[in-house]
Design a protein around this motif. Structure first.
Motif, short mmCIF file in Angstrom:
data_model
loop_
_atom_site.label_atom_id
_atom_site.label_comp_id
_atom_site.label_asym_id
_atom_site.label_seq_id
_atom_site.Cartn_x
_atom_site.Cartn_y
_atom_site.Cartn_z
N ILE A 192 -18.40 -21.74 -38.93
CA ILE A 192 -19.03 -20.54 -39.17
C ILE A 192 -20.25 -20.83 -40.09
O ILE A 192 -21.31 -20.17 -39.94
CB ILE A 192 -17.91 -19.59 -39.82
CG1 ILE A 192 -16.92 -18.99 -39.17
CG2 ILE A 192 -18.82 -18.50 -40.70
CD1 ILE A 192 -15.72 -18.28 -39.67
N TRP A 251 -24.13 -15.97 -36.12
CA TRP A 251 -22.87 -15.19 -36.78
C TRP A 251 -22.69 -13.65 -36.69
O TRP A 251 -23.69 -13.10 -37.28
CB TRP A 251 -22.69 -15.76 -38.06
CG TRP A 251 -21.39 -15.34 -38.59
CD1 TRP A 251 -21.02 -14.73 -39.83
CD2 TRP A 251 -19.84 -15.78 -38.15
NE1 TRP A 251 -19.73 -14.28 -39.91
CE2 TRP A 251 -19.03 -15.18 -38.97
CE3 TRP A 251 -19.48 -16.60 -37.19
CZ2 TRP A 251 -17.54 -15.14 -38.83
CZ3 TRP A 251 -18.07 -16.62 -37.21
CH2 TRP A 251 -17.30 -15.79 -37.83
N GLU A 269 -20.19 -10.77 -38.67
CA GLU A 269 -18.92 -10.65 -38.92
C GLU A 269 -18.87 -9.06 -39.30
O GLU A 269 -19.66 -8.56 -40.43
CB GLU A 269 -18.64 -11.40 -40.31
CG GLU A 269 -17.41 -10.80 -41.15
CD GLU A 269 -16.12 -11.10 -40.52
OE1 GLU A 269 -15.80 -12.27 -39.91
OE2 GLU A 269 -15.30 -10.23 -40.56
N ASP A 307 -6.01 -12.64 -42.78
CA ASP A 307 -6.85 -11.32 -43.04
C ASP A 307 -5.86 -10.26 -42.83
O ASP A 307 -5.04 -10.12 -42.09
CB ASP A 307 -7.65 -11.39 -41.76
CG ASP A 307 -8.90 -10.20 -41.91
OD1 ASP A 307 -8.91 -9.65 -42.89
OD2 ASP A 307 -9.09 -9.85 -40.87
N ASP A 352 -14.46 -6.18 -43.52
CA ASP A 352 -14.90 -7.34 -42.69
C ASP A 352 -14.21 -8.73 -43.41
O ASP A 352 -14.24 -8.61 -44.75
CB ASP A 352 -16.38 -7.43 -42.83
CG ASP A 352 -17.16 -6.57 -41.85
OD1 ASP A 352 -16.72 -6.08 -41.12
OD2 ASP A 352 -18.39 -6.28 -42.09
N ASN A 353 -13.83 -9.48 -42.79
CA ASN A 353 -13.17 -10.73 -43.38
C ASN A 353 -14.06 -11.70 -44.01
O ASN A 353 -15.21 -12.22 -43.53
CB ASN A 353 -12.38 -11.32 -42.32
CG ASN A 353 -11.69 -12.65 -42.88
OD1 ASN A 353 -11.27 -12.76 -43.88
ND2 ASN A 353 -11.12 -13.40 -41.94
N GLN A 354 -13.73 -12.10 -45.31
CA GLN A 354 -14.50 -13.09 -46.00
C GLN A 354 -13.56 -14.38 -46.09
O GLN A 354 -13.94 -15.17 -46.92
CB GLN A 354 -15.03 -12.38 -47.33
CG GLN A 354 -15.88 -11.28 -47.35
CD GLN A 354 -17.06 -11.63 -46.12
OE1 GLN A 354 -17.85 -12.54 -46.53
NE2 GLN A 354 -17.37 -10.60 -45.34
#
Length: 87
Positions: A30, A39, A41, A59, A64-66
């Protein structure tokens, strides 16, 4: 880490390293994708066949996933906004 290594081997074999990050870690894949400007996201993104998808098993699916990804796969097909992953 076999999944990221496999995707990287595919990128090398297909001569796609200019458009795909090569790494043995999903996390660093990533980071490389971000530095390459490829990328995305976004929960609003609609996947298509051939896309790579990274999973973070922790998740919660909200926003949005961090987090840190655990797996990468290749989307084989998309039907009715649902996808089938082949790896």
């Amino acid at each position: 880490s076999w999944c990221a290594t496999f995707i990287s081997a595919l990128a090398i074999k297909c001569k796609y390293t200019s458009i795909m990050p090569v790494e043995c870690s999903c996390h660093y894949m990533i980071k490389h994708a971000k530095s390459m400007g490829i990328w995305k996201e976004s929960d609003l993104y609609r996947a298509k066949a051939g896309d790579l998808i990274l999973y973070d098993w922790q998740d919660n699916g909200k926003g949005d996933n961090q987090g840190v990804p655990d797996h990468i796969g290749i989307i084989e097909k998309v039907e009715n906004d649902k996808y089938v992953v082949i790896l």
